[in-house]
Design a protein around this motif. Structure first.
Motif, PDB file in Angstrom:
ATOM      1  N   ALA A  33      13.019  -9.079  -2.395  1.00 53.60           N
ATOM      2  CA  ALA A  33      11.894  -8.802  -1.495  1.00 53.60           C
ATOM      3  C   ALA A  33      10.937  -7.797  -2.114  1.00 53.60           C
ATOM      4  CB  ALA A  33      12.414  -8.298  -0.156  1.00 53.60           C
ATOM      5  N   ILE A  34      11.470  -6.755  -2.719  1.00 61.66           N
ATOM      6  CA  ILE A  34      10.613  -5.746  -3.344  1.00 61.66           C
ATOM      7  C   ILE A  34       9.874  -6.344  -4.536  1.00 61.66           C
ATOM      8  CG2 ILE A  34      10.646  -3.571  -4.626  1.00 61.66           C
ATOM      9  CD1 ILE A  34      12.966  -2.735  -2.763  1.00 61.66           C
ATOM     10  N   SER A  35      10.570  -7.165  -5.307  1.00 56.75           N
ATOM     11  CA  SER A  35       9.926  -7.812  -6.450  1.00 56.75           C
ATOM     12  C   SER A  35       8.774  -8.714  -6.008  1.00 56.75           C
ATOM     13  CB  SER A  35      10.964  -8.627  -7.217  1.00 56.75           C
ATOM     14  OG  SER A  35      10.355  -9.421  -8.189  1.00 56.75           O
ATOM     15  N   GLN A  36       9.001  -9.494  -4.970  1.00 53.93           N
ATOM     16  CA  GLN A  36       7.942 -10.375  -4.471  1.00 53.93           C
ATOM     17  C   GLN A  36       6.790  -9.581  -3.868  1.00 53.93           C
ATOM     18  OE1 GLN A  36       7.713 -13.724  -4.783  1.00 53.93           O
ATOM     19  NE2 GLN A  36       9.539 -13.585  -6.062  1.00 53.93           N
ATOM     20  N   ALA A  37       7.101  -8.464  -3.215  1.00 50.18           N
ATOM     21  CA  ALA A  37       6.033  -7.640  -2.646  1.00 50.18           C
ATOM     22  C   ALA A  37       5.174  -7.036  -3.746  1.00 50.18           C
ATOM     23  CB  ALA A  37       6.625  -6.540  -1.773  1.00 50.18           C
ATOM     24  N   LEU A  38       5.797  -6.570  -4.806  1.00 48.23           N
ATOM     25  CA  LEU A  38       5.021  -6.022  -5.918  1.00 48.23           C
ATOM     26  C   LEU A  38       4.178  -7.100  -6.589  1.00 48.23           C
ATOM     27  CD1 LEU A  38       7.601  -3.582  -7.533  1.00 48.23           C
ATOM     28  CD2 LEU A  38       5.565  -3.011  -6.197  1.00 48.23           C
ATOM     29  N   ASP A  39       4.737  -8.295  -6.697  1.00 46.37           N
ATOM     30  CA  ASP A  39       3.983  -9.403  -7.273  1.00 46.37           C
ATOM     31  C   ASP A  39       2.762  -9.740  -6.410  1.00 46.37           C
ATOM     32  OD1 ASP A  39       3.512 -11.522  -9.124  1.00 46.37           O
ATOM     33  OD2 ASP A  39       4.357 -12.919  -7.639  1.00 46.37           O
ATOM     34  N   SER A  40       2.964  -9.781  -5.093  1.00 40.24           N
ATOM     35  CA  SER A  40       1.837 -10.108  -4.219  1.00 40.24           C
ATOM     36  C   SER A  40       0.823  -8.969  -4.168  1.00 40.24           C
ATOM     37  CB  SER A  40       2.322 -10.451  -2.820  1.00 40.24           C
ATOM     38  OG  SER A  40       2.973  -9.354  -2.237  1.00 40.24           O
ATOM     39  N   PRO A  45      -4.560  -6.880  -4.095  1.00 37.67           N
ATOM     40  CA  PRO A  45      -4.441  -5.461  -3.737  1.00 37.67           C
ATOM     41  C   PRO A  45      -5.099  -5.114  -2.399  1.00 37.67           C
ATOM     42  CG  PRO A  45      -5.555  -5.736  -5.863  1.00 37.67           C
ATOM     43  CD  PRO A  45      -5.277  -7.090  -5.330  1.00 37.67           C
ATOM     44  N   GLU A  46      -6.059  -5.928  -1.973  1.00 37.92           N
ATOM     45  CA  GLU A  46      -6.738  -5.630  -0.705  1.00 37.92           C
ATOM     46  C   GLU A  46      -5.843  -5.889   0.509  1.00 37.92           C
ATOM     47  OE1 GLU A  46      -7.551  -9.870  -1.770  1.00 37.92           O
ATOM     48  OE2 GLU A  46      -7.822  -7.986  -2.848  1.00 37.92           O
ATOM     49  N   ALA A  47      -4.756  -6.625   0.341  1.00 39.85           N
ATOM     50  CA  ALA A  47      -3.836  -6.917   1.449  1.00 39.85           C
ATOM     51  C   ALA A  47      -2.644  -5.960   1.452  1.00 39.85           C
ATOM     52  CB  ALA A  47      -3.361  -8.351   1.360  1.00 39.85           C
ATOM     53  N   GLU A  48      -2.831  -4.770   0.916  1.00 42.15           N
ATOM     54  CA  GLU A  48      -1.722  -3.832   0.745  1.00 42.15           C
ATOM     55  C   GLU A  48      -1.070  -3.449   2.075  1.00 42.15           C
ATOM     56  OE1 GLU A  48      -0.852   0.681  -0.839  1.00 42.15           O
ATOM     57  OE2 GLU A  48      -2.879  -0.124  -0.916  1.00 42.15           O
ATOM     58  N   LYS A  49      -1.864  -3.124   3.082  1.00 35.30           N
ATOM     59  CA  LYS A  49      -1.293  -2.679   4.360  1.00 35.30           C
ATOM     60  C   LYS A  49      -0.454  -3.766   5.003  1.00 35.30           C
ATOM     61  CE  LYS A  49      -4.750   0.766   5.317  1.00 35.30           C
ATOM     62  NZ  LYS A  49      -5.732   1.297   6.239  1.00 35.30           N
ATOM     63  N   SER A  50      -0.940  -4.975   4.998  1.00 42.81           N
ATOM     64  CA  SER A  50      -0.209  -6.088   5.593  1.00 42.81           C
ATOM     65  C   SER A  50       1.084  -6.378   4.836  1.00 42.81           C
ATOM     66  CB  SER A  50      -1.098  -7.332   5.615  1.00 42.81           C
ATOM     67  OG  SER A  50      -0.378  -8.449   6.019  1.00 42.81           O
ATOM     68  N   THR A  54       4.953  -5.742   6.357  1.00 47.24           N
ATOM     69  CA  THR A  54       5.909  -6.854   6.387  1.00 47.24           C
ATOM     70  C   THR A  54       7.128  -6.558   5.524  1.00 47.24           C
ATOM     71  OG1 THR A  54       4.043  -8.352   6.680  1.00 47.24           O
ATOM     72  CG2 THR A  54       6.132  -9.334   6.040  1.00 47.24           C
ATOM     73  N   LEU A  55       6.915  -5.917   4.381  1.00 48.55           N
ATOM     74  CA  LEU A  55       8.031  -5.563   3.496  1.00 48.55           C
ATOM     75  C   LEU A  55       8.983  -4.603   4.183  1.00 48.55           C
ATOM     76  CD1 LEU A  55       9.419  -5.479   0.685  1.00 48.55           C
ATOM     77  CD2 LEU A  55       7.923  -3.552   0.173  1.00 48.55           C
TER      78      LEU A  55
END
Length: 89
Positions: A33-40, A45-50, A54-55
């Motif tokens: 999950a952390i790996s996918q969050a960093l990838d996304s 980068p503008e969707a950081e808060k969302s 979710t993470l």
């Protein structure tokens, strides 16, 4: 060895295996999950808060599974209902 000794040994072995397996899979899921969050985050980068919100919710759900495993294993070790059945038999 008596029946109680065998039962205690098997309960302890099953508790150790339960913790090992029950903690291994949530740990792998957290890493993924952390790996996918960093990838996304790298892609958008503008969707950081969302993404971060979710993470964190997902990590809390995964961690709750590991806590449930720990509670069940502690019940098996310290308050096993089958042990009372074996003693009263």
């Amino acid at each position: 060895m008596s029946d109680i000794s065998w039962f205690t040994i098997f309960s302890t072995i099953s508790a150790v295996l339960g913790v090992a397996i029950g903690m291994m899979f949530p740990a792998m899921a957290m890493g993924r999950a952390i790996s996918q969050a960093l990838d996304s985050l790298a892609r958008q980068p503008e969707a950081e808060k969302s993404i971060m919100r979710t993470l964190f919710i997902g990590l809390a759900m995964i961690e709750s599974l590991a806590i449930y495993v720990l509670v069940i294993v502690l019940i098996i070790l310290f308050r096993n209902p089958l042990l009372e059945y074996l003693i009263n038999r």
